[in-house]
Design a protein around this motif. Structure first.
Motif, PDB file in Angstrom:
ATOM      1  N   ARG A 102       0.774  -1.236   0.100  1.00  0.00           N
ATOM      2  CA  ARG A 102      -0.014  -0.048   0.069  1.00  0.00           C
ATOM      3  C   ARG A 102       0.908   1.122   0.155  1.00  0.00           C
ATOM      4  NH1 ARG A 102      -1.839  -4.151   2.813  1.00  0.00           N
ATOM      5  NH2 ARG A 102      -3.931  -4.690   2.770  1.00  0.00           N
ATOM      6  N   ARG A 103       1.730   1.222  -0.848  1.00  0.00           N
ATOM      7  CA  ARG A 103       2.573   2.535  -0.935  1.00  0.00           C
ATOM      8  C   ARG A 103       2.137   3.914  -1.071  1.00  0.00           C
ATOM      9  NH1 ARG A 103       5.812   5.970  -3.849  1.00  0.00           N
ATOM     10  NH2 ARG A 103       8.047   6.048  -3.494  1.00  0.00           N
ATOM     11  N   ALA A 104       1.083   4.156  -1.719  1.00  0.00           N
ATOM     12  CA  ALA A 104       0.595   5.428  -1.866  1.00  0.00           C
ATOM     13  C   ALA A 104      -0.010   5.745  -0.442  1.00  0.00           C
ATOM     14  CB  ALA A 104      -0.578   5.396  -2.854  1.00  0.00           C
ATOM     15  N   ASP A 105      -0.879   4.908  -0.020  1.00  0.00           N
ATOM     16  CA  ASP A 105      -1.270   5.271   1.417  1.00  0.00           C
ATOM     17  C   ASP A 105      -0.139   5.409   2.730  1.00  0.00           C
ATOM     18  OD1 ASP A 105      -3.864   4.368   0.668  1.00  0.00           O
ATOM     19  OD2 ASP A 105      -3.717   2.332   1.226  1.00  0.00           O
ATOM     20  N   VAL A 106       0.891   4.763   2.444  1.00  0.00           N
ATOM     21  CA  VAL A 106       2.044   4.947   3.404  1.00  0.00           C
ATOM     22  C   VAL A 106       2.600   6.487   3.011  1.00  0.00           C
ATOM     23  CG1 VAL A 106       4.269   4.399   3.987  1.00  0.00           C
ATOM     24  CG2 VAL A 106       2.265   2.696   3.527  1.00  0.00           C
ATOM     25  N   VAL A 107       2.839   6.875   1.761  1.00  0.00           N
ATOM     26  CA  VAL A 107       3.493   8.014   1.278  1.00  0.00           C
ATOM     27  C   VAL A 107       2.425   9.201   1.906  1.00  0.00           C
ATOM     28  CG1 VAL A 107       3.701   9.608  -0.524  1.00  0.00           C
ATOM     29  CG2 VAL A 107       4.700   7.429  -0.674  1.00  0.00           C
ATOM     30  N   ILE A 108       1.132   8.952   1.722  1.00  0.00           N
ATOM     31  CA  ILE A 108       0.320   9.890   2.395  1.00  0.00           C
ATOM     32  C   ILE A 108       0.145  10.174   3.705  1.00  0.00           C
ATOM     33  CG2 ILE A 108      -1.948  10.531   2.255  1.00  0.00           C
ATOM     34  CD1 ILE A 108      -2.528   9.357  -0.374  1.00  0.00           C
ATOM     35  N   ALA A 109      -0.089   8.949   4.210  1.00  0.00           N
ATOM     36  CA  ALA A 109       0.061   9.060   5.811  1.00  0.00           C
ATOM     37  C   ALA A 109       1.226   9.377   6.444  1.00  0.00           C
ATOM     38  CB  ALA A 109      -0.348   7.695   6.420  1.00  0.00           C
ATOM     39  N   ASN A 110       2.574   9.158   5.812  1.00  0.00           N
ATOM     40  CA  ASN A 110       3.585   9.844   6.554  1.00  0.00           C
ATOM     41  C   ASN A 110       4.329  11.112   6.181  1.00  0.00           C
ATOM     42  OD1 ASN A 110       4.875   7.506   8.310  1.00  0.00           O
ATOM     43  ND2 ASN A 110       3.781   6.325   6.435  1.00  0.00           N
ATOM     44  N   LEU A 111       4.268  11.286   4.790  1.00  0.00           N
ATOM     45  CA  LEU A 111       4.697  12.515   4.112  1.00  0.00           C
ATOM     46  C   LEU A 111       3.653  13.608   4.341  1.00  0.00           C
ATOM     47  CD1 LEU A 111       6.769  11.190   1.302  1.00  0.00           C
ATOM     48  CD2 LEU A 111       7.844  11.474   3.873  1.00  0.00           C
ATOM     49  N   GLU A 112       2.628  13.473   4.309  1.00  0.00           N
ATOM     50  CA  GLU A 112       1.570  14.645   4.346  1.00  0.00           C
ATOM     51  C   GLU A 112       1.070  14.833   5.633  1.00  0.00           C
ATOM     52  OE1 GLU A 112       1.357  16.412   1.832  1.00  0.00           O
ATOM     53  OE2 GLU A 112       2.033  15.436   0.137  1.00  0.00           O
ATOM     54  N   LEU A 113       1.433  14.386   6.472  1.00  0.00           N
ATOM     55  CA  LEU A 113       0.779  14.665   8.067  1.00  0.00           C
ATOM     56  C   LEU A 113       1.215  16.154   8.265  1.00  0.00           C
ATOM     57  CD1 LEU A 113      -0.774  13.472  10.473  1.00  0.00           C
ATOM     58  CD2 LEU A 113       1.674  13.057  11.546  1.00  0.00           C
ATOM     59  N   ARG A 114       2.330  16.765   7.670  1.00  0.00           N
ATOM     60  CA  ARG A 114       2.569  17.929   8.249  1.00  0.00           C
ATOM     61  C   ARG A 114       1.508  18.861   7.014  1.00  0.00           C
ATOM     62  NH1 ARG A 114       6.295  15.947   3.979  1.00  0.00           N
ATOM     63  NH2 ARG A 114       5.641  17.032   1.841  1.00  0.00           N
ATOM     64  N   SER A 115       0.938  18.417   6.160  1.00  0.00           N
ATOM     65  CA  SER A 115      -0.144  19.292   5.615  1.00  0.00           C
ATOM     66  C   SER A 115      -1.427  19.335   6.135  1.00  0.00           C
ATOM     67  CB  SER A 115      -0.163  18.654   4.157  1.00  0.00           C
ATOM     68  OG  SER A 115       0.998  18.905   3.427  1.00  0.00           O
ATOM     69  N   LEU A 116      -1.712  18.460   7.118  1.00  0.00           N
ATOM     70  CA  LEU A 116      -3.026  18.224   7.701  1.00  0.00           C
ATOM     71  C   LEU A 116      -3.328  19.452   8.599  1.00  0.00           C
ATOM     72  CD1 LEU A 116      -5.393  16.271   7.562  1.00  0.00           C
ATOM     73  CD2 LEU A 116      -4.319  15.014   9.393  1.00  0.00           C
ATOM     74  N   GLY A 117      -4.157  20.174   8.661  1.00  0.00           N
ATOM     75  CA  GLY A 117      -4.648  21.092   9.360  1.00  0.00           C
ATOM     76  C   GLY A 117      -4.801  20.595  11.041  1.00  0.00           C
ATOM     77  N   GLU A 118      -4.730  21.371  11.799  1.00  0.00           N
ATOM     78  CA  GLU A 118      -4.772  21.136  13.395  1.00  0.00           C
ATOM     79  C   GLU A 118      -6.134  20.669  13.669  1.00  0.00           C
ATOM     80  OE1 GLU A 118      -2.412  20.774  15.570  1.00  0.00           O
ATOM     81  OE2 GLU A 118      -0.910  21.261  13.999  1.00  0.00           O
TER      82      GLU A 118
END
Length: 196
Positions: A102-118
């Motif tokens: 599930r590479r796409a899921d992992v990329v999103i969950a790990n690299l994009e947490l910084r993009s998620l609003g509080e």
């Protein structure tokens, strides 16, 4: 624009989530627009808002899907073993295999947490902590049983998960080692690290 197959109801929502994963993995969350997402799915840009309130809500939903699936699949995994060493080896194998698939899921969950609003971040972080608690419990049981030395469980769990998750960023199906061989190497590395 012609409506694509599945451009209504649940099919559209599924298509939106699938297209969002593809676009975020390729472009990054900040660079992806809802207009691009609509074009990818084959719906009018305004139609996307029938299924997601905002980009942040979409990102949170994708991350939550990943975390809920990860937790549920670990919980229902059979054959983990009863002793801490067997359970640790099972965790390593599960984590690597799940993340490689599930590479796409992992990329999103790990690299994009910084993009998620509080406003959306706390729920995702809570689920991550819930998953990580499984590894901390295995390590804690190993310490109590005297098979693992005393260690800061939180730091050890973070270090192990970071190493295991990293596999999906460099693994290639046509690479030198099979998934099973990569798992075996990581099981040895993790056990050597906690056993000493």
């Amino acid at each position: 624009m012609a409506r694509t197959k599945g451009s209504v109801g649940a099919d559209t929502k599924t298509a939106i989530y699938s297209a969002a994963k593809k676009l975020i993995e390729a472009k990054g969350f900040e660079a992806m627009t809802l207009r691009q997402l609509a074009a990818e799915v084959g719906v009018q840009p305004g139609s996307v808002y029938r299924y997601v309130e905002s980009k942040d809500e979409l990102l949170q939903a994708l991350m939550n899907q990943h975390m809920v699936s990860l937790i549920e699949n670990w919980e229902k995994l059979e054959g983990k073993g009863d002793d801490p060493v067997s359970r640790l080896k099972a965790f390593v194998a599960f984590h690597i295999r799940y993340h490689i698939e599930r590479r796409a899921d992992v990329v999103i969950a790990n690299l994009e947490l910084r993009s998620l609003g509080e406003d959306y971040r706390a729920d995702v972080v809570t689920k991550r902590s819930q998953y990580e608690a499984n590894l901390r419990n295995i390590l804690s049981d190993g310490v109590k049983a005297g098979v693992f030395p005393k260690v800061d469980l939180e730091v050890a769990a973070f270090a192990i998960i970071a190493m295991l998750t990293g596999v999906c960023f460099w693994y290639r199906p046509d690479g030198r080692l099979s998934i099973d061989e990569i798992i075996e190497v990581h099981q040895k590395l993790v056990l050597q690290g906690v056993v000493g």
